[in-house]
Every structure is written in C-alpha cells, then in structure tokens.
Design an enzyme around this catalytic site. Sequence first.
Site, PDB file in Angstrom:
ATOM      1  N   HIS A 260     -15.354   2.380  11.411  1.00  0.00           N
ATOM      2  CA  HIS A 260     -15.251   3.368  12.484  1.00  0.00           C
ATOM      3  C   HIS A 260     -15.430   2.590  13.792  1.00  0.00           C
ATOM      4  CE1 HIS A 260     -16.986   5.795   9.148  1.00  0.00           C
ATOM      5  NE2 HIS A 260     -16.328   6.815   9.659  1.00  0.00           N
TER       6      HIS A 260
ATOM      7  N   ASP B  14     -18.935   1.836  14.495  1.00  0.00           N
ATOM      8  CA  ASP B  14     -19.626   0.888  13.599  1.00  0.00           C
ATOM      9  C   ASP B  14     -19.613  -0.513  14.197  1.00  0.00           C
ATOM     10  OD1 ASP B  14     -19.676   2.965  11.738  1.00  0.00           O
ATOM     11  OD2 ASP B  14     -17.937   2.201  10.633  1.00  0.00           O
TER      12      ASP B  14
HETATM   13  C1  XUL Z   1     -17.751  10.819   4.732  1.00  0.00           C
HETATM   14  C2  XUL Z   1     -16.758   9.778   4.516  1.00  0.00           C
HETATM   15  C3  XUL Z   1     -16.402   8.935   5.698  1.00  0.00           C
HETATM   16  C4  XUL Z   1     -14.962   8.593   5.799  1.00  0.00           C
HETATM   17  C5  XUL Z   1     -14.588   7.886   7.075  1.00  0.00           C
HETATM   18  O1  XUL Z   1     -18.061  11.565   3.627  1.00  0.00           O
HETATM   19  O2  XUL Z   1     -16.277   9.591   3.427  1.00  0.00           O
HETATM   20  O3  XUL Z   1     -17.177   7.786   5.634  1.00  0.00           O
HETATM   21  O4  XUL Z   1     -14.563   7.793   4.739  1.00  0.00           O
HETATM   22  O5  XUL Z   1     -14.929   8.598   8.201  1.00  0.00           O
END
Ligand code: XUL
Length: 445
Positions: free
Chosen positions: A106, A109
Amino acid sequence: MTEFFTDVTERIPFEGPDSDNPLAFHWYDADRVVAGRRMEDHLRFAVCYWHSFNWDGFDIFGAGTLDRPWHPTFAPTADPLDAAKAKMNAAFEFFAKLGAPFYCFHDRDIAPDGGSFKESAARLDEMVDLAAEHQQRTGVQLLWGTANLFSHPRYQAGAATNPDPEVFAYAAAQVAHCLDATHRLGGHNYVLWGGREGYETLLNTDLRRELDQLARFLSMVVEHKQRIGFAGAILIEPKPFEPTKHQYDYDVAAVYAFLQRYDLVDEIKVNIEVNHATLSGHDFAHEIAAAVDAGIFGSVDANAGDDRLGWDLDRFPMSVEQMSLGMLEIVGAGGFTTGGLNFDSKLRRQSIDRNDLFHGHIGGMDTMARALLVAAAILEGGELAANRAARYTGWDGELGRSILDGTIDLAALHDRTVDRGEPVRVSGGQERLENIVARYVARVR
Ligand code: XUL
Ligand code: CO
C-alpha cells in the site's frame, strides 16, 4: 547496508522433502518444471509489505510484540522517512534472501503519511525512487500496488462510497498518485480492496448512490490507467465484511454482477483472498472457479482462516488439500497471467523471533508448491475430468443439444415426457472422487 535478518546469510536453499533444515524449502524448487512451466513462473510468489514489515503485532487488546525497530512503537522519536528507509532495507533483504520474485504494498506501507496530501505524495515519490533502486539491485519485482483508503479517519464512511464528494476527490487523488507510482515501478497489477466501501446501517445509507459512486470511481481508475499507459490489470479484491458490516464487493459473484451492471467487465478482474472466500461462506476453489467462469480471474492473496474464528485471521496457508483444490482450478484454467500468489498472511503475535518471518513464508511456499504438484498430477491423471465429462454426456446427445439450441420448447418437452418413465439416476460419486484427490495428495513428490 546493515543487515537485519543476520541468521540467514544465504538465499534459502531447496533441500527436498527429506531435509530437516527448517530454513530450507522442502517442496518449492523454483527451477523444477511442472506442467510445462518452472515452479517460480507458475506460483509467482509475492511477500506483502503490510503484515510483514508494518505491523508490530498490536491487536485490539494489547501493544506490539514483534521485533520491528523502525516502527513508531519502538522508535517514537525517529524521523519517519529514516524509519521508512530502514524498513525498506529490511524488506528487500528479506525478499531477496527468501527468493520471492515479487512483493506488494500500500502507498502508506512504504511511505508514512505526511500530514497533507502534498507532503504525503512527496514522501511516496521519494520512497518509490528508493524502491526502484532496490528492485534494480535485487531483481525483485512489484506484483501489485494499492492505495490505503481505509486507515485514515477521513475514510471512516468509505472512500469512493463516502457521502461527501470531497472524500471521494481525496481518494481519487490518492489512487491517481499510487497508480502512477505502481506504473513507475513496473507493477504487474493494481489492486483495489474496498476496505470501507460498505455500510454499518441502512438507516443512514443510500445504497444506490454509493454503488453509482463506486462505479464512477472505478471508471476513472480505468481511464487513468489507459491515459498513463499502465499495461497491468486492475483488480478488485472481494471481501464480505470487516471492517464494515456489509461490504459491496461481497464475493466474486457480487463483484461480477456489479461489473456487468456498470459495463466494467472487460476492464476489471478480481484478486481472490482465501480467507475472504471462506468468510463469505465459500470454498477458496469456488471463488476461483466462479472468477474463471466469468473471465475475471486475476490474482490470489494466499492465506488461511481458522475453522472456529469468524474473522480475517490471515494465517499462512498450511493445508495442502485446500490449496490443491484451488490450484486445480487455477492450473486447469491455464495458470496466472499478470497475477500471482501474494502472501497476505501474518505471523501470530507470539512469533517474535526474526526468523519466524522466514518460517511462515517457507511453510506457505512449500504448501503452495505441493498443492501445485497435486493439481498438476490430478490434471495429468485425468480421472476427475473424465468423470465430469461422463456425468454430462446426455447434454451432448440429441435431447441435450435440442434443449440448448432452442429447437425444442416447453410444450414439446411436455409431450415427450408424458409417456416416458423416470430418468435413470446415477451416483454422484463424491467419496470416490475425494479418495482420488487424497491419493494424489499422499503420492506426489
Ligand atoms: C484486507 C486485505 C488487504 C488487501 C489490500 O483484508 O486483504 O490487505 O489485500 O488492501
Ligand atoms: Co488481501
């Protein structure tokens, strides 16, 4: 560069099923050719940044437990960008030592929030330049990027589905910037998980508006992707609930219906997470099969839930049988194209040794490698395919064809049936088929 994972000095080796070395692969042999492809190219493993490097082990009952010295919990006075750089050094050291070909992140992150959009974007740009250098140095590639549209308080009522268009605009700006960053890093996909795209109560929610907003948002993402020439796939990650009580991207079927309704079906695919599939009441394999059937299968977040706990546990996948049934659908459909297996998996809070991150990923990669071997062997053996084909042979005969091509109608079927006896019933054979799978699970080497 000072090393963080100092116990592991070389890349994790493959030593085969009979080795007792816990820091070796027992099944994942990157160069082994299975069903015409190297294992590494079949499985396309990615390590996720968030669980492995951002999370310090906190839960709703207690503070962080994990050894993550760059985390604000442990370094409250550190400069946030220095901390982000230390975290990135450790992350790429880990990816390279593990031998994972990909990673996922992300925006928040890899680069901490800067307090304003402008400062956050500048921080992201700086960290993306650094990530590009690390990628160049290690050969590790970006499987996908995504924007975190759920942690900041501004997103309390959703991002694209927020009742306030100012929040929609902020989220759009964040995704535009993160998609650009993903493109710069050569990302193979861009993921949207609708973390707060759902509702808590219908008493304050206008469903129709929120769905129209979400569709407009996704259309803008697709337009932007085309404008900047991003060749990767745009993927929605279904999840039924958590954090909101009801999420719009409930499961693959709900996402497919949404994409059809808003004419987005040719532009967007799905990233299927195992634990999200089970939370929605489906098997992992079902979600894969549904996506393959709809032509929207993209990628996988590999993990596991817990049979007795009804929330998103994100454990490392350890069930060869469950994963074999999923891999059977994936390999049977021709395998990954842009997608791969991202370990959206996290350690348990008591797993506080640095090496535990290796143990979690080694176990997950070995499980998926074994599952690949089982799936490939089942496909090669052909018993399941032959059984399935035999089960439907009637549909290839005269009656079946005339029903499907429309040459026979309801009244004609009525007249045809009047003087006939009962159709002959045959066994579904489920136990016999399950035994076939069990034999392959036990036999593959
Ligand atoms: C949440 C989830 C996230 C997504 C990316 O349950 O799976 O980590 O993969 O935002
Ligand atoms: Co996920």
